[in-house]
Design a protein around this motif. Structure first.
Motif, short mmCIF file in Angstrom:
data_model
loop_
_atom_site.label_atom_id
_atom_site.label_comp_id
_atom_site.label_asym_id
_atom_site.label_seq_id
_atom_site.Cartn_x
_atom_site.Cartn_y
_atom_site.Cartn_z
N GLY A 146 1.14 -9.88 5.12
CA GLY A 146 2.45 -10.14 4.63
C GLY A 146 2.31 -10.39 3.07
N HIS A 147 1.52 -10.10 2.49
CA HIS A 147 1.45 -10.09 0.80
C HIS A 147 1.97 -8.74 0.26
CE1 HIS A 147 -0.91 -13.59 2.36
NE2 HIS A 147 -0.31 -14.30 1.36
N PHE A 148 2.56 -9.24 -0.90
CA PHE A 148 2.81 -8.00 -1.81
C PHE A 148 1.55 -7.93 -2.86
CE2 PHE A 148 3.98 -7.20 -6.31
CZ PHE A 148 4.74 -5.87 -6.00
N TYR A 149 1.26 -6.53 -2.85
CA TYR A 149 0.22 -6.17 -3.91
C TYR A 149 0.77 -4.77 -4.54
CZ TYR A 149 -2.07 -2.95 -0.39
OH TYR A 149 -2.29 -1.92 0.58
N LEU A 150 0.02 -4.30 -5.56
CA LEU A 150 0.50 -3.19 -6.07
C LEU A 150 -0.94 -2.40 -6.77
CD1 LEU A 150 2.66 -3.33 -9.11
CD2 LEU A 150 0.65 -2.01 -9.40
N VAL A 151 -0.61 -0.87 -6.29
CA VAL A 151 -1.74 -0.14 -6.74
C VAL A 151 -1.27 0.82 -7.93
CG1 VAL A 151 -2.79 2.14 -5.78
CG2 VAL A 151 -2.43 0.13 -4.40
N ALA A 152 -2.13 1.18 -8.67
CA ALA A 152 -1.52 1.94 -9.97
C ALA A 152 -2.51 3.09 -10.04
CB ALA A 152 -1.69 1.36 -11.22
N ASN A 153 -2.23 4.31 -10.19
CA ASN A 153 -3.09 5.46 -10.56
C ASN A 153 -2.82 6.22 -11.42
OD1 ASN A 153 -5.10 7.58 -9.02
ND2 ASN A 153 -3.60 8.72 -9.56
N LEU A 154 -3.85 6.59 -12.25
CA LEU A 154 -3.59 7.49 -13.59
C LEU A 154 -4.45 8.64 -13.29
CD1 LEU A 154 -2.79 7.85 -16.67
CD2 LEU A 154 -5.12 6.60 -17.15
N SER A 155 -3.73 9.99 -13.32
CA SER A 155 -4.54 11.00 -13.09
C SER A 155 -4.75 11.86 -14.26
CB SER A 155 -3.33 11.86 -12.10
OG SER A 155 -3.92 12.85 -11.87
N GLY A 156 -5.94 12.58 -14.55
CA GLY A 156 -6.38 13.28 -15.41
C GLY A 156 -6.88 12.52 -16.72
N ARG A 157 -6.90 11.50 -16.72
CA ARG A 157 -7.21 10.53 -17.95
C ARG A 157 -8.29 9.41 -17.72
NH1 ARG A 157 -2.78 9.50 -22.33
NH2 ARG A 157 -4.75 8.79 -23.32
N ARG A 158 -8.99 9.00 -18.44
CA ARG A 158 -9.75 7.72 -18.07
C ARG A 158 -9.31 7.00 -19.59
NH1 ARG A 158 -15.68 9.43 -15.44
NH2 ARG A 158 -14.72 10.57 -13.71
N ILE A 159 -8.86 5.71 -19.29
CA ILE A 159 -8.60 4.79 -20.16
C ILE A 159 -9.39 3.44 -19.95
CG2 ILE A 159 -6.44 5.91 -20.73
CD1 ILE A 159 -4.92 3.69 -19.28
N GLY A 160 -9.92 3.31 -18.86
CA GLY A 160 -10.65 1.95 -18.66
C GLY A 160 -9.41 1.34 -17.76
N LEU A 246 8.41 -12.57 5.00
CA LEU A 246 7.13 -12.73 5.81
C LEU A 246 6.58 -13.94 5.64
CD1 LEU A 246 5.57 -8.87 6.03
CD2 LEU A 246 7.04 -10.18 8.03
N GLN A 247 6.31 -14.32 4.42
CA GLN A 247 5.31 -15.45 4.17
C GLN A 247 6.43 -16.77 4.68
OE1 GLN A 247 2.24 -15.90 3.31
NE2 GLN A 247 2.40 -13.61 3.47
N GLU A 248 7.63 -16.70 4.32
CA GLU A 248 8.63 -17.76 4.70
C GLU A 248 8.44 -17.75 6.39
OE1 GLU A 248 11.35 -20.71 4.81
OE2 GLU A 248 9.95 -20.24 3.68
N LEU A 249 8.43 -16.95 7.02
CA LEU A 249 8.32 -16.66 8.35
C LEU A 249 7.02 -17.61 8.81
CD1 LEU A 249 9.42 -16.35 11.28
CD2 LEU A 249 8.52 -13.81 10.97
N ARG A 250 6.22 -17.15 8.09
CA ARG A 250 4.59 -17.53 8.63
C ARG A 250 4.77 -19.01 8.29
NH1 ARG A 250 -0.91 -15.16 6.42
NH2 ARG A 250 -0.10 -13.68 8.03
N ALA A 251 5.08 -19.71 6.93
CA ALA A 251 5.16 -21.03 6.85
C ALA A 251 6.09 -22.03 7.52
CB ALA A 251 5.52 -21.29 5.30
#
Length: 280
Positions: A146-160, A246-251
């Protein structure tokens, strides 16, 4: 002879007076303690449980020698805790019902994605894709716990790649830097996942900036800017709200369980304490 008798009579009289004075002081202490005990019982009847507990604690600390009065105070204290907990349970039940309603209203907008072997699954808005590794994009998710998280993808390049930024007009919010050890590089693409702790602040920033116009994939070598469409922004915000619900329900559930345990302890104490006998 007279002097000797007078001497001893004076000493005896002094002893008697001292005993009477001590008894008087003792009675004064007992009267004060019993008055406080009676007052606390009245406060319990009036549902002023905090005030009653304060008085009962004073009895326990101030009149250590009056064990019978303190024993009565212990029973009254358990009664006060029982009443206070019952009041708290009523509020907790309302909070729990509200939290369940919020989750139930948001849940139909999400579908579960079973992740690869050894990895946890996650929740996505029903119309979102789980194939984020094929293009340059960002995606909000809700973990199984029940936690928000984020995925980021960069296609075709490498920038660190090491951070994500959201932009709304002249304002922006940037995530903490992701360590290079968590950067995944596959066939010229780079992917990072912001943990719930790393994504929480910028996720809630989006709630306050629903018209965000851009996101920026920031790296140690360069940055890449992408368009924050209304659809993308809406899906991200939906994930934040669902995770919050979801976190409020758990709490709320934890709070309700804790109060139930406290109530049981108070009732067990009352059941095991002798009922004080009324004075004749």
């Amino acid at each position: 002879m007279f002097n000797v008798v007078n001497k001893y009579s004076s000493a005896a009289l002094g002893a008697v007076m001292l005993a009477m004075l001590s008894a008087s002081c003792g009675n004064a202490e007992r009267d004060a303690a019993e008055e406080m005990s009676a007052r606390s019982a009245e406060m319990i009847e009036a549902r002023d449980y905090v005030g009653a507990i304060s008085l009962l604690d004073t009895i326990d600390n101030r009149y250590r020698s009056l064990t019978d009065v303190r024993r009565t105070a212990m029973r009254l204290r358990a009664q006060a805790i029982e009443g206070m907990t019952l009041d708290s349970i009523s509020a907790a039940d309302m909070r729990l019902a509200t939290a369940r309603l919020a989750v139930d209203s948001l849940a139909p907008g999400f579908r579960h994605v079973d992740s690869s072997v050894g990895l946890e699954g996650y929740w996505l808005p029903v119309k979102d894709t789980d194939k984020v590794l094929t293009s340059t994009c960002i995606q909000g998710r809700v973990s199984d716990d029940g936690h928000f998280y984020l995925v980021a993808n960069l296609s075709g390049r490498r920038i660190g790649l090491n951070a994500v930024e959201f932009v709304s007009g002249s304002e922006s919010a940037v995530s903490p830097l992701v360590p290079s050890s968590r950067l995944i590089s596959v066939e010229g693409s780079e992917t990072i996942s912001l943990s719930p702790e790393e994504a929480d602040e910028i996720g809630h920033w989006l709630l306050e900036h629903p018209s965000a116009s851009a996101y920026v994939l920031r790296g140690s070598k360069a940055s890449v800017r992408g368009k924050m469409t209304p659809v993308l922004c809406g899906r991200m915000i939906a994930c934040v709200r669902y995770a919050d619900a979801l976190q409020e329900l758990r709490a709320a559930s934890v709070r309700r369980e804790m109060l139930e345990r406290r109530l049981q302890i108070a009732r067990d104490q009352l059941a095991n304490m002798p009922v004080p006998q009324e004075k004749k």
